[in-house]
Design a protein around this motif. Structure first.
Motif, short mmCIF file in Angstrom:
data_model
loop_
_atom_site.label_atom_id
_atom_site.label_comp_id
_atom_site.label_asym_id
_atom_site.label_seq_id
_atom_site.Cartn_x
_atom_site.Cartn_y
_atom_site.Cartn_z
N ARG A 40 -13.96 74.22 -42.21
CA ARG A 40 -14.77 74.22 -43.42
C ARG A 40 -14.00 73.48 -44.50
N THR A 41 -14.72 72.70 -45.32
CA THR A 41 -14.09 71.93 -46.39
C THR A 41 -14.91 72.05 -47.66
N ILE A 42 -14.23 72.13 -48.79
CA ILE A 42 -14.90 72.11 -50.09
C ILE A 42 -14.07 71.23 -51.01
N MET A 43 -14.75 70.52 -51.92
CA MET A 43 -14.01 69.61 -52.79
C MET A 43 -14.64 69.53 -54.17
N ASP A 44 -13.82 69.17 -55.12
CA ASP A 44 -14.25 68.85 -56.48
C ASP A 44 -13.55 67.54 -56.83
N GLY A 45 -14.18 66.44 -56.49
CA GLY A 45 -13.53 65.14 -56.66
C GLY A 45 -12.30 65.07 -55.77
N PRO A 46 -11.13 64.75 -56.34
CA PRO A 46 -9.91 64.63 -55.54
C PRO A 46 -9.27 65.97 -55.17
N PHE A 47 -9.82 67.07 -55.65
CA PHE A 47 -9.30 68.40 -55.32
C PHE A 47 -10.03 68.88 -54.06
N VAL A 48 -9.28 69.11 -52.98
CA VAL A 48 -9.89 69.43 -51.70
C VAL A 48 -9.20 70.64 -51.08
N VAL A 49 -9.99 71.54 -50.52
CA VAL A 49 -9.46 72.67 -49.76
C VAL A 49 -10.14 72.65 -48.40
N GLN A 50 -9.35 72.72 -47.33
CA GLN A 50 -9.88 72.75 -45.98
C GLN A 50 -9.30 73.95 -45.24
N ALA A 51 -10.14 74.63 -44.50
CA ALA A 51 -9.70 75.77 -43.69
C ALA A 51 -10.10 75.54 -42.24
N GLU A 52 -9.13 75.60 -41.35
CA GLU A 52 -9.38 75.48 -39.92
C GLU A 52 -9.18 76.86 -39.30
N HIS A 53 -10.29 77.46 -38.87
CA HIS A 53 -10.28 78.82 -38.35
C HIS A 53 -10.24 78.74 -36.83
N THR A 54 -9.17 79.23 -36.23
CA THR A 54 -8.99 79.11 -34.79
C THR A 54 -9.54 80.34 -34.07
N PRO A 55 -9.90 80.20 -32.77
CA PRO A 55 -10.37 81.36 -32.00
C PRO A 55 -9.34 82.48 -31.92
#
Length: 445
Positions: free
Chosen positions: A299-314
């Motif tokens: 999952r990824t969310i951003m506000d212009g150049p500010f980005v947060v990504q979460a990779e949720h593993t099994p």
């Protein structure tokens, strides 16, 4: 005269009280004769066994301490044996109140879970001293959910004057005058981490302090504004603080996202505004596609150049990556912090446990700042929020080393090296250095 309020428990508002005795030299006047909290100075007066008796009644009495002049003070008096206690201010003096104000306090106590807030109530409360307003709203805010309008009786004009000075100086206008009154702690019932950082920032700008210090206080102020209850702030003050947030973001691009969130939260018509929060909402149960293929859910969310990504593993791990803009070389008037020495806050919220704050060490890339952590997914739904601005490692001095340990354990070896590099410039007792020592001890066990 003792107030009548059958069945209502009247307890102290202030942390300190003192027993009153009659003053033989002046009929109708009382004198403080007892020790603070009957000798239990470190105990909150509200928790004293003495005041669990429902026979105490709210009143006001003419009282003095020592050789001081007598003044009408907020008091409690026992309806059976007549013993009386004065509530005390921060200096141990009887807390002043008007007779009308004491009656209002009694009325609010009678409706503690749903206190009145009609215009007449606000008028009387606004006319009382700041000590009384502070202790009453502090108790209400901590024990119930009072109407927001009650908090509007705090001295917001004083706060607006300080914020106005900051706006004037940010705009490059001429010198400003020192604020007429210090903000102190009066606003904490409505908002913590607001008046303090604002006052320090205003004074620092007025006295030409170091830009690094100014940037730190600006970041602290924006962080505080993220947590305020906007409805507890008058609209005129909210508009000014929103404008101030936007202006502060011009001094450091790393403050821009937080400033955008703050400005939107303080918008007067919040129902029509989308808050650009960097908040990822996840579930410990992966979507069907991820469960059947064994692939990670990203999952990824951003506000212009500010980005947060979460990779949720099994396997239940959540790899979080934050990307922030890399500020350009320091321009004249900029407050940009040293990009080689920054940590970004990340909050993990879930219904199962208390919110946890993690710190992500940032490494410098060609056009961005990048950092990551590996966390374990809590049960059920949870949220990752990265709205607070990054701060230098040195700014973590107010935390405990044990608060920082989870961030180190969630860091990669390369990221821990960033912590170690930053620690070399910090005092031996700084929480970052202590946390690193504890972390290394954990590894050897």
């Amino acid at each position: 005269m003792i107030g009548v309020s059958g069945g209502v428990r009247h307890r102290p508002l202030a942390r300190w009280v003192a027993r009153l005795g009659t003053d033989g030299s002046e009929p109708g006047t009382y004198r403080v004769t007892g020790r603070v909290n009957d000798g239990a100075e470190r105990t909150d007066a509200r928790a004293l066994p003495l005041f669990q008796d429902p026979a105490w009644r709210r009143t006001s009495l003419l009282a003095r301490r020592g050789e001081g002049s007598a003044a009408t003070a907020l008091a409690l008096q026992h309806s059976v044996h007549g013993d009386a206690y004065a509530e005390l201010d921060d200096y141990g003096r009887p807390l002043p109140v008007s007779a009308e104000g004491a009656q209002l306090v009694g009325r609010i106590e009678e409706r503690w879970d749903a206190p009145p807030a009609e215009p007449e109530v606000l008028r009387v409360l606004a006319g009382e001293g700041l000590d009384l307003r502070h202790v009453l709203l502090h108790r209400l805010g901590g024990e119930t959910e009072p109407p927001p309008a009650l908090f509007h009786t705090l001295p917001w004009n004083d706060l607006e004057a300080v914020a106005g000075n900051v706006l004037t100086m940010l705009g490059g206008a001429g010198p400003v005058e020192r604020p007429r009154r210090e903000l102190r702690h009066w606003f904490t019932p409505a908002a913590t981490r607001l008046a303090g950082p604002l006052a320090i920032l205003e004074r620092g700008m007025r006295e030409g302090r170091d830009p690094v210090m100014l940037r730190y206080e600006a970041a602290s102020l924006l962080t505080g504004l993220l947590a305020v209850r906007p409805e507890r702030i008058p609209q005129s003050t909210a508009r000014q603080l929103a404008q101030l947030a936007e202006q502060l973001s011009t001094r450091d691009p790393l403050l821009r996202h937080t400033a955008r969130v703050v400005a939107k939260r303080l918008h007067t018509d919040r129902t029509q505004v989308r808050i650009p929060s960097l908040a990822l909402r996840l579930d410990s149960v992966l979507p069907p596609a991820a469960r059947t293929t064994g692939a990670s859910h990203i999952r990824t969310i951003m506000d212009g150049p500010f980005v947060v990504q979460a990779e949720h593993t099994p396997g239940g791990q959540v790899r979080v990556t934050v990307t922030l803009p890399k500020p350009a070389d320091r321009a004249e008037g900029a407050w940009t912090a040293d990009t080689a020495d920054l940590v970004a806050p990340l909050t993990l919220r879930s219904a199962e446990r208390k919110a946890a704050l993690f710190w992500i060490a940032l490494r410098v890339r060609e056009s961005s700042l990048l950092g990551g952590l590996e966390l374990f997914s809590p049960q059920g739904r949870f949220e990752l929020v990265a709205d607070e601005p990054p701060v230098p490692f040195a700014a973590l001095r107010t935390l405990s080393a044990t608060d920082l340990l989870p961030s180190l354990h969630a860091s990669s070896t390369a990221t821990v090296r960033l912590w170690s590099s930053a620690a070399t410039a910090l005092p031996a007792e700084h929480p970052v250095r202590v946390a690193l020592r504890l972390y290394r001890q954990d590894l050897t066990r």
